[in-house]
Design a protein around this motif. Structure first.
Motif, PDB file in Angstrom:
ATOM      1  N   THR A 177       0.828  -1.206   0.000  1.00 44.25           N
ATOM      2  CA  THR A 177       0.000   0.000   0.000  1.00 44.25           C
ATOM      3  C   THR A 177       0.866   1.260   0.000  1.00 44.25           C
ATOM      4  O   THR A 177       0.582   2.233  -0.725  1.00 44.25           O
ATOM      5  N   ALA A 178       1.935   1.256   0.812  1.00 41.26           N
ATOM      6  CA  ALA A 178       2.841   2.415   0.857  1.00 41.26           C
ATOM      7  C   ALA A 178       3.505   2.638  -0.495  1.00 41.26           C
ATOM      8  O   ALA A 178       3.614   3.780  -0.979  1.00 41.26           O
ATOM      9  N   ILE A 179       3.952   1.549  -1.131  1.00 40.95           N
ATOM     10  CA  ILE A 179       4.588   1.672  -2.447  1.00 40.95           C
ATOM     11  C   ILE A 179       3.590   2.202  -3.476  1.00 40.95           C
ATOM     12  O   ILE A 179       3.926   3.045  -4.331  1.00 40.95           O
ATOM     13  N   THR A 180       2.337   1.719  -3.379  1.00 43.34           N
ATOM     14  CA  THR A 180       1.305   2.171  -4.318  1.00 43.34           C
ATOM     15  C   THR A 180       1.044   3.670  -4.177  1.00 43.34           C
ATOM     16  O   THR A 180       0.859   4.388  -5.179  1.00 43.34           O
ATOM     17  N   ILE A 181       1.038   4.158  -2.941  1.00 43.46           N
ATOM     18  CA  ILE A 181       0.816   5.590  -2.706  1.00 43.46           C
ATOM     19  C   ILE A 181       1.926   6.427  -3.351  1.00 43.46           C
ATOM     20  O   ILE A 181       1.672   7.437  -4.020  1.00 43.46           O
ATOM     21  N   VAL A 182       3.177   5.983  -3.130  1.00 46.96           N
ATOM     22  CA  VAL A 182       4.316   6.727  -3.697  1.00 46.96           C
ATOM     23  C   VAL A 182       4.264   6.698  -5.220  1.00 46.96           C
ATOM     24  O   VAL A 182       4.500   7.710  -5.902  1.00 46.96           O
ATOM     25  N   ALA A 222       1.722   6.392  -7.108  1.00 49.88           N
ATOM     26  CA  ALA A 222       0.545   7.073  -7.684  1.00 49.88           C
ATOM     27  C   ALA A 222       0.791   8.564  -7.903  1.00 49.88           C
ATOM     28  O   ALA A 222       0.126   9.195  -8.750  1.00 49.88           O
ATOM     29  N   ILE A 223       1.736   9.162  -7.162  1.00 51.96           N
ATOM     30  CA  ILE A 223       1.979  10.606  -7.250  1.00 51.96           C
ATOM     31  C   ILE A 223       2.453  11.023  -8.646  1.00 51.96           C
ATOM     32  O   ILE A 223       1.913  11.988  -9.227  1.00 51.96           O
ATOM     33  N   PRO A 224       3.468  10.352  -9.263  1.00 53.66           N
ATOM     34  CA  PRO A 224       3.864  10.755 -10.630  1.00 53.66           C
ATOM     35  C   PRO A 224       2.710  10.642 -11.636  1.00 53.66           C
ATOM     36  O   PRO A 224       2.603  11.478 -12.546  1.00 53.66           O
ATOM     37  N   ASN A 225       1.851   9.634 -11.471  1.00 53.98           N
ATOM     38  CA  ASN A 225       0.710   9.514 -12.394  1.00 53.98           C
ATOM     39  C   ASN A 225      -0.214  10.724 -12.291  1.00 53.98           C
ATOM     40  O   ASN A 225      -0.728  11.216 -13.308  1.00 53.98           O
ATOM     41  N   ILE A 226      -0.420  11.200 -11.070  1.00 52.13           N
ATOM     42  CA  ILE A 226      -1.298  12.365 -10.881  1.00 52.13           C
ATOM     43  C   ILE A 226      -0.682  13.611 -11.525  1.00 52.13           C
ATOM     44  O   ILE A 226      -1.355  14.372 -12.244  1.00 52.13           O
ATOM     45  N   ILE A 253       8.852  13.622  -0.358  1.00 52.72           N
ATOM     46  CA  ILE A 253       8.155  14.045   0.867  1.00 52.72           C
ATOM     47  C   ILE A 253       7.234  12.930   1.379  1.00 52.72           C
ATOM     48  O   ILE A 253       7.204  12.622   2.573  1.00 52.72           O
ATOM     49  N   THR A 254       6.494  12.320   0.440  1.00 53.66           N
ATOM     50  CA  THR A 254       5.569  11.240   0.830  1.00 53.66           C
ATOM     51  C   THR A 254       6.325  10.050   1.407  1.00 53.66           C
ATOM     52  O   THR A 254       5.903   9.456   2.407  1.00 53.66           O
ATOM     53  N   ALA A 255       7.461   9.688   0.774  1.00 55.92           N
ATOM     54  CA  ALA A 255       8.250   8.551   1.256  1.00 55.92           C
ATOM     55  C   ALA A 255       8.787   8.813   2.655  1.00 55.92           C
ATOM     56  O   ALA A 255       8.787   7.915   3.514  1.00 55.92           O
ATOM     57  N   ILE A 256       9.252  10.048   2.905  1.00 55.09           N
ATOM     58  CA  ILE A 256       9.762  10.386   4.248  1.00 55.09           C
ATOM     59  C   ILE A 256       8.656  10.266   5.285  1.00 55.09           C
ATOM     60  O   ILE A 256       8.852   9.712   6.380  1.00 55.09           O
ATOM     61  N   ILE A 257       7.461  10.749   4.956  1.00 56.26           N
ATOM     62  CA  ILE A 257       6.324  10.657   5.891  1.00 56.26           C
ATOM     63  C   ILE A 257       5.978   9.192   6.173  1.00 56.26           C
ATOM     64  O   ILE A 257       5.767   8.792   7.329  1.00 56.26           O
ATOM     65  N   LEU A 258       5.943   8.365   5.115  1.00 60.20           N
ATOM     66  CA  LEU A 258       5.596   6.952   5.289  1.00 60.20           C
ATOM     67  C   LEU A 258       6.660   6.200   6.085  1.00 60.20           C
ATOM     68  O   LEU A 258       6.353   5.300   6.866  1.00 60.20           O
ATOM     69  N   LYS A 294       8.569   7.521   8.409  1.00 56.69           N
ATOM     70  CA  LYS A 294       8.378   7.899   9.816  1.00 56.69           C
ATOM     71  C   LYS A 294       7.177   7.186  10.458  1.00 56.69           C
ATOM     72  O   LYS A 294       7.156   6.968  11.662  1.00 56.69           O
ATOM     73  N   LYS A 295       6.208   6.827   9.626  1.00 57.72           N
ATOM     74  CA  LYS A 295       5.042   6.082  10.101  1.00 57.72           C
ATOM     75  C   LYS A 295       5.293   4.567  10.144  1.00 57.72           C
ATOM     76  O   LYS A 295       4.381   3.780  10.447  1.00 57.72           O
ATOM     77  N   ASP A 296       6.547   4.153   9.839  1.00 56.95           N
ATOM     78  CA  ASP A 296       6.938   2.723   9.842  1.00 56.95           C
ATOM     79  C   ASP A 296       6.133   1.903   8.841  1.00 56.95           C
ATOM     80  O   ASP A 296       5.853   0.715   9.062  1.00 56.95           O
ATOM     81  N   MET A 297       5.786   2.520   7.723  1.00 55.68           N
ATOM     82  CA  MET A 297       4.993   1.814   6.725  1.00 55.68           C
ATOM     83  C   MET A 297       5.827   0.851   5.866  1.00 55.68           C
ATOM     84  O   MET A 297       5.275  -0.029   5.213  1.00 55.68           O
ATOM     85  N   PHE A 298       7.128   1.007   5.882  1.00 58.74           N
ATOM     86  CA  PHE A 298       7.998   0.140   5.087  1.00 58.74           C
ATOM     87  C   PHE A 298       8.696  -0.921   5.924  1.00 58.74           C
ATOM     88  O   PHE A 298       9.493  -1.689   5.412  1.00 58.74           O
ATOM     89  N   LYS A 299       8.399  -0.994   7.230  1.00 60.57           N
ATOM     90  CA  LYS A 299       9.053  -1.981   8.098  1.00 60.57           C
ATOM     91  C   LYS A 299       8.255  -3.268   8.114  1.00 60.57           C
ATOM     92  O   LYS A 299       7.017  -3.256   8.173  1.00 60.57           O
TER      93      LYS A 299
END
Length: 312
Positions: free
Chosen positions: A258-263, A265-269, A299-304, A306-311
């Motif tokens: 989900t975290a990877i999908t969010i990151v 999705a930003i270039p597509n937008i 910026i999005t990757a740094i936020i994610l 910090k939220k431990d979304m990639f651990k």
């Protein structure tokens, strides 16, 4: 198949025809052999049929001068599925005591009959029917304990494999062992009830030495029941723990994806916005959407992070 054995000079020997005081081993008999048992030897037909019934539970029954004792005997078999798992189950074995013979009736060949016919059961006397019965029950109890120890070893080995790799094969093996313990527990409790009926001495006459042997059998059965309950509880807890681990691993994988999908999705937008066929877009150059996409992704990757979304 009918085989006749008799104890001569403390040794089990095979004989050609039934004699008084002999043991008759009946394994998966044909209709002609059943007719010989019931017609020529006078064995109760209902006793033979009951011993050959796969669904028959452990019990003791007496009629006239014949006594039938049915006990559940443990067997190990290889499952026919692609995982080749080992399953343990129980099958009935009938022991019929008449005035002249002691008869064992089994659906299939088993290790116990082989041990007895080869003379590997110490103190076995075919002429002492009660002693023969109790020694057979003692070997059944010993076989239960042996298979319970095997189940414990297999479950421990399977758990070690599961720690390294979550595969369906190991989980199916644990499920099969859990099912086997349920079969064992049910059969052992039925055997215990049958032994307690024998201990009362109302159906089978017991001598002093027979009572001591029967108490040994009861102790072995009770020990097997206790071991079965302990292993069943451990295995049930292990299955629940691994189910939670698998569910947790799936949640972690879904979180990372989900975290990877969010990151991603930003270039597509951004590129979709700049790809619109309208006038008046700010800084309409090819490098601008690239810069914006990289900045927003960072910026999005740094936020994610910090939220431990990639651990995991």
């Amino acid at each position: 198949m009918l085989n006749f054995y008799k104890t001569v000079d403390n040794r089990i020997i095979k004989i050609d025809a039934p004699e008084t005081g002999c043991w008759i081993s009946v394994i998966s008999p044909s209709e002609a052999e059943i007719a010989y048992l019931t017609g020529d030897l006078g064995v109760e037909l209902d006793f033979v049929r009951a011993a050959l019934d796969e669904e028959e539970s452990s019990r003791i029954e007496s009629e006239e001068d014949q006594t039938l004792v049915i006990v559940d005997y443990p067997v190990a078999e290889q499952d026919t599925d692609e995982n080749n798992t080992i399953l343990y189950t129980t099958v009935p074995m009938g022991i019929i005591m008449t005035h002249d013979y002691v008869i064992t009736v089994c659906l299939n060949e088993n290790l116990l009959i082989g041990e007895m016919s080869e003379g590997r059961v110490k103190g076995l006397q075919t002429s002492l029917k009660t002693r023969f019965l109790l020694l057979t029950l003692l070997r059944v109890a010993a076989r239960f304990l042996q298979y319970l120890k095997q189940i414990d070893k297999i479950s421990s080995t399977t758990e070690m494999r599961l720690h390294q790799s979550m595969r369906n094969k190991e989980l199916i093996q644990l499920l099969g062992l859990e099912k086997s313990l349920v079969y064992f527990s049910t059969s052992l409790k039925s055997d215990e009830i049958t032994l307690e009926k024998i201990l009362r001495g109302r159906i089978i006459k017991l001598y002093e030495e027979d009572e001591d042997l029967l108490e040994d059998v009861l102790i072995e059965i009770k020990q097997a029941i206790e071991m079965c309950n302990i292993y069943s509880n451990i295995l049930s807890g292990t299955m629940d723990a691994f189910a939670s681990v698998i569910s947790n691993n799936l949640n972690i994988v879904m979180k990372v994806l989900t975290a990877i999908t969010i990151v991603m999705a930003i270039p597509n937008i951004v590129f979709g916005f700049y790809g619109m066929n309208v006038a008046g877009l700010p800084v309409p150059y090819v490098w601008m959407p690239l810069v914006i996409s990289l900045v927003l992704c960072g910026i999005t990757a740094i936020i994610l992070v910090k939220k431990d979304m990639f651990k995991s």
